[in-house]
Design a protein around this motif. Sequence first.
Motif, PDB file in Angstrom:
ATOM      1  N   GLY A 154       0.774  -1.254   0.187  1.00  0.00           N
ATOM      2  CA  GLY A 154       0.009  -0.068  -0.027  1.00  0.00           C
ATOM      3  C   GLY A 154       0.725   1.342   0.069  1.00  0.00           C
ATOM      4  O   GLY A 154       2.181   1.166  -0.269  1.00  0.00           O
ATOM      5  N   GLU A 155       0.224   2.332   0.183  1.00  0.00           N
ATOM      6  CA  GLU A 155       0.920   3.443   0.171  1.00  0.00           C
ATOM      7  C   GLU A 155       1.747   3.790   1.542  1.00  0.00           C
ATOM      8  O   GLU A 155       2.839   4.228   1.278  1.00  0.00           O
ATOM      9  N   ARG A 156       1.656   3.347   2.538  1.00  0.00           N
ATOM     10  CA  ARG A 156       2.051   2.962   3.783  1.00  0.00           C
ATOM     11  C   ARG A 156       3.181   1.855   3.533  1.00  0.00           C
ATOM     12  O   ARG A 156       2.745   0.871   3.359  1.00  0.00           O
ATOM     13  N   ARG A 157       4.424   1.979   3.936  1.00  0.00           N
ATOM     14  CA  ARG A 157       5.302   0.838   4.005  1.00  0.00           C
ATOM     15  C   ARG A 157       4.949  -0.269   4.815  1.00  0.00           C
ATOM     16  O   ARG A 157       5.224  -1.451   4.564  1.00  0.00           O
ATOM     17  N   ARG A 158       4.477   0.097   6.096  1.00  0.00           N
ATOM     18  CA  ARG A 158       4.108  -0.806   6.820  1.00  0.00           C
ATOM     19  C   ARG A 158       2.813  -1.769   6.254  1.00  0.00           C
ATOM     20  O   ARG A 158       2.487  -2.880   7.032  1.00  0.00           O
ATOM     21  N   ASP A 159       2.106  -1.352   5.390  1.00  0.00           N
ATOM     22  CA  ASP A 159       1.048  -2.134   4.991  1.00  0.00           C
ATOM     23  C   ASP A 159       1.511  -3.340   4.190  1.00  0.00           C
ATOM     24  O   ASP A 159       2.410  -3.559   3.507  1.00  0.00           O
ATOM     25  N   ARG A 160       0.912  -4.654   4.773  1.00  0.00           N
ATOM     26  CA  ARG A 160       1.706  -5.627   4.278  1.00  0.00           C
ATOM     27  C   ARG A 160       1.357  -6.064   2.831  1.00  0.00           C
ATOM     28  O   ARG A 160       0.130  -6.120   2.536  1.00  0.00           O
ATOM     29  N   PRO A 161       2.560  -6.316   2.156  1.00  0.00           N
ATOM     30  CA  PRO A 161       2.326  -6.574   0.836  1.00  0.00           C
ATOM     31  C   PRO A 161       1.638  -7.958   0.448  1.00  0.00           C
ATOM     32  O   PRO A 161       1.832  -8.853   0.970  1.00  0.00           O
ATOM     33  N   ARG A 162       0.961  -8.021  -0.726  1.00  0.00           N
ATOM     34  CA  ARG A 162       0.421  -9.274  -1.091  1.00  0.00           C
ATOM     35  C   ARG A 162       1.660  -9.655  -1.744  1.00  0.00           C
ATOM     36  O   ARG A 162       2.440  -9.019  -2.430  1.00  0.00           O
ATOM     37  N   ARG A 163       1.558 -11.106  -2.063  1.00  0.00           N
ATOM     38  CA  ARG A 163       2.582 -11.829  -2.869  1.00  0.00           C
ATOM     39  C   ARG A 163       1.973 -12.199  -4.153  1.00  0.00           C
ATOM     40  O   ARG A 163       1.039 -13.175  -4.041  1.00  0.00           O
ATOM     41  N   LEU A 164       2.176 -11.929  -5.301  1.00  0.00           N
ATOM     42  CA  LEU A 164       1.912 -12.201  -6.461  1.00  0.00           C
ATOM     43  C   LEU A 164       2.721 -12.955  -7.297  1.00  0.00           C
ATOM     44  O   LEU A 164       3.627 -12.233  -7.768  1.00  0.00           O
ATOM     45  N   ALA A 165       2.532 -14.198  -7.928  1.00  0.00           N
ATOM     46  CA  ALA A 165       3.589 -14.934  -8.775  1.00  0.00           C
ATOM     47  C   ALA A 165       3.476 -14.616 -10.279  1.00  0.00           C
ATOM     48  O   ALA A 165       2.050 -14.308 -10.797  1.00  0.00           O
ATOM     49  N   LEU A 166       4.482 -13.822 -10.725  1.00  0.00           N
ATOM     50  CA  LEU A 166       4.384 -13.210 -12.037  1.00  0.00           C
ATOM     51  C   LEU A 166       5.290 -14.424 -12.990  1.00  0.00           C
ATOM     52  O   LEU A 166       6.165 -14.711 -12.581  1.00  0.00           O
ATOM     53  N   GLU A 167       4.534 -14.502 -14.158  1.00  0.00           N
ATOM     54  CA  GLU A 167       5.271 -15.507 -15.253  1.00  0.00           C
ATOM     55  C   GLU A 167       5.458 -14.437 -16.288  1.00  0.00           C
ATOM     56  O   GLU A 167       5.179 -13.347 -16.584  1.00  0.00           O
ATOM     57  N   CYS A 168       6.306 -15.060 -17.265  1.00  0.00           N
ATOM     58  CA  CYS A 168       6.917 -14.777 -18.522  1.00  0.00           C
ATOM     59  C   CYS A 168       5.633 -14.166 -19.187  1.00  0.00           C
ATOM     60  O   CYS A 168       4.617 -14.900 -19.437  1.00  0.00           O
ATOM     61  N   GLY A 169       5.344 -12.812 -19.661  1.00  0.00           N
ATOM     62  CA  GLY A 169       4.366 -12.231 -20.256  1.00  0.00           C
ATOM     63  C   GLY A 169       3.528 -11.422 -19.439  1.00  0.00           C
ATOM     64  O   GLY A 169       2.367 -10.964 -20.148  1.00  0.00           O
ATOM     65  N   ASP A 170       3.363 -11.686 -18.128  1.00  0.00           N
ATOM     66  CA  ASP A 170       2.559 -10.955 -17.298  1.00  0.00           C
ATOM     67  C   ASP A 170       2.955  -9.436 -17.327  1.00  0.00           C
ATOM     68  O   ASP A 170       4.136  -9.042 -17.223  1.00  0.00           O
ATOM     69  N   VAL A 171       1.688  -8.804 -17.210  1.00  0.00           N
ATOM     70  CA  VAL A 171       2.013  -7.206 -17.120  1.00  0.00           C
ATOM     71  C   VAL A 171       1.285  -6.610 -15.747  1.00  0.00           C
ATOM     72  O   VAL A 171      -0.008  -7.168 -15.710  1.00  0.00           O
ATOM     73  N   VAL A 172       2.053  -5.954 -15.199  1.00  0.00           N
ATOM     74  CA  VAL A 172       1.231  -5.183 -13.944  1.00  0.00           C
ATOM     75  C   VAL A 172       1.320  -3.884 -14.435  1.00  0.00           C
ATOM     76  O   VAL A 172       2.243  -3.139 -14.786  1.00  0.00           O
ATOM     77  N   VAL A 173       0.255  -3.065 -13.961  1.00  0.00           N
ATOM     78  CA  VAL A 173      -0.009  -1.701 -14.178  1.00  0.00           C
ATOM     79  C   VAL A 173      -0.758  -1.110 -13.014  1.00  0.00           C
ATOM     80  O   VAL A 173      -1.410  -1.569 -12.514  1.00  0.00           O
ATOM     81  N   TRP A 174       0.073  -0.157 -12.390  1.00  0.00           N
ATOM     82  CA  TRP A 174      -0.599   0.524 -11.324  1.00  0.00           C
ATOM     83  C   TRP A 174      -0.551   2.184 -11.501  1.00  0.00           C
ATOM     84  O   TRP A 174       0.609   2.542 -11.992  1.00  0.00           O
ATOM     85  N   GLY A 175      -1.615   2.710 -11.080  1.00  0.00           N
ATOM     86  CA  GLY A 175      -1.810   4.163 -11.351  1.00  0.00           C
ATOM     87  C   GLY A 175      -2.802   4.689 -10.555  1.00  0.00           C
ATOM     88  O   GLY A 175      -3.377   3.751  -9.633  1.00  0.00           O
ATOM     89  N   MET A 180       1.137   5.315  -5.743  1.00  0.00           N
ATOM     90  CA  MET A 180       2.225   5.160  -4.688  1.00  0.00           C
ATOM     91  C   MET A 180       2.217   4.182  -3.863  1.00  0.00           C
ATOM     92  O   MET A 180       2.691   4.113  -2.929  1.00  0.00           O
ATOM     93  N   ALA A 181       1.741   3.061  -4.390  1.00  0.00           N
ATOM     94  CA  ALA A 181       1.817   1.669  -3.763  1.00  0.00           C
ATOM     95  C   ALA A 181       3.231   1.217  -3.644  1.00  0.00           C
ATOM     96  O   ALA A 181       4.065   1.447  -4.705  1.00  0.00           O
ATOM     97  N   HIS A 182       3.693   0.534  -2.383  1.00  0.00           N
ATOM     98  CA  HIS A 182       4.869   0.029  -2.176  1.00  0.00           C
ATOM     99  C   HIS A 182       5.142  -1.168  -3.121  1.00  0.00           C
ATOM    100  O   HIS A 182       4.114  -1.740  -3.191  1.00  0.00           O
ATOM    101  N   HIS A 183       6.101  -1.640  -3.601  1.00  0.00           N
ATOM    102  CA  HIS A 183       6.311  -2.614  -4.675  1.00  0.00           C
ATOM    103  C   HIS A 183       7.616  -3.260  -4.460  1.00  0.00           C
ATOM    104  O   HIS A 183       8.617  -2.324  -4.146  1.00  0.00           O
ATOM    105  N   GLY A 184       7.841  -4.472  -4.856  1.00  0.00           N
ATOM    106  CA  GLY A 184       9.241  -4.988  -4.857  1.00  0.00           C
ATOM    107  C   GLY A 184       9.253  -6.391  -5.459  1.00  0.00           C
ATOM    108  O   GLY A 184       8.128  -7.052  -5.776  1.00  0.00           O
ATOM    109  N   ILE A 185      10.143  -7.002  -5.348  1.00  0.00           N
ATOM    110  CA  ILE A 185      10.615  -8.441  -5.991  1.00  0.00           C
ATOM    111  C   ILE A 185      11.113  -9.213  -4.973  1.00  0.00           C
ATOM    112  O   ILE A 185      12.433  -8.716  -4.462  1.00  0.00           O
ATOM    113  N   ALA A 186      10.619 -10.404  -4.479  1.00  0.00           N
ATOM    114  CA  ALA A 186      11.250 -11.273  -3.450  1.00  0.00           C
ATOM    115  C   ALA A 186      12.384 -12.064  -4.190  1.00  0.00           C
ATOM    116  O   ALA A 186      12.612 -11.832  -5.507  1.00  0.00           O
TER     117      ALA A 186
END
Length: 209
Positions: A154-175, A180-186
């Motif tokens: 979420g917008e706050r760093r402490r918001d617990r992130p969802r874990r989404l499995a991304l495969e080749c060809g997947d596209v994520v769009v956020w706006g 301002m969602a926090h995001h990263g890669i495990a």
Amino acid sequence: MTGDLFGDRAIGDGAMLLRGFACGDAAALIEAVSRIAALVPFRHMVTPGGNAMSVAMTNCGTVGWLADRRGYRYEVRDPATGKPWPAMPGLFFRLAGKAAAAAGFAGFAPDCCLINRYAPGARLSLHQDKDERDFSAPIVSVSLGLPAVFLFGGERRRDRPRRLALECGDVVVWGGAARMAHHGIAVLADGEAPLTGNRRINLTFRKAL
Ligand code: MD6
Ligand code: FE
């Protein structure tokens, strides 16, 4: 929640995972990445904190995203060569625009494509994309090669992130509300992908200027 044959789904207000959206273009995208990387090699940028990033990066487009001891920013020239970044291939620009439109953001015209290369063990810690001048444009992120776990919080760093499995060809769009969602890669697991061997390639499109 939206859903269709391909399993597209809203992952938040303003955020959508387009499953397999870039599958048909994957081989051509990887070839284009190879051509770009031959001109502007992948490098491990050093953060302002002094640590080399585990993800290797290069860019194409009018501007490129950089990290160095001075901070995070966009530059029209690659500091490693002093030359402009390679032009963004038409295929990249069109794909990013189509994906943004499919997620409800018509008229997306990216001026930067940050290209990330992950080897097994590489990760990207939770962060917000906030070096762009105008937050009205979304971020479009295309996954290629090895699968990864995308952390989407979420917008706050402490918001617990969802874990989404991304495969080749997947596209994520956020706006919009999710811009301002926090995001990263495990931490990337080892594996073997047909197009990229044991690498994950990510294309992140932004409107930076
Ligand atoms: C990804 N990359 O590699 C997502 N953001 O799937 C990012 O979110 C990102 O690599 C800002 C700066 C560099 C990045
Ligand atoms: Fe990011």
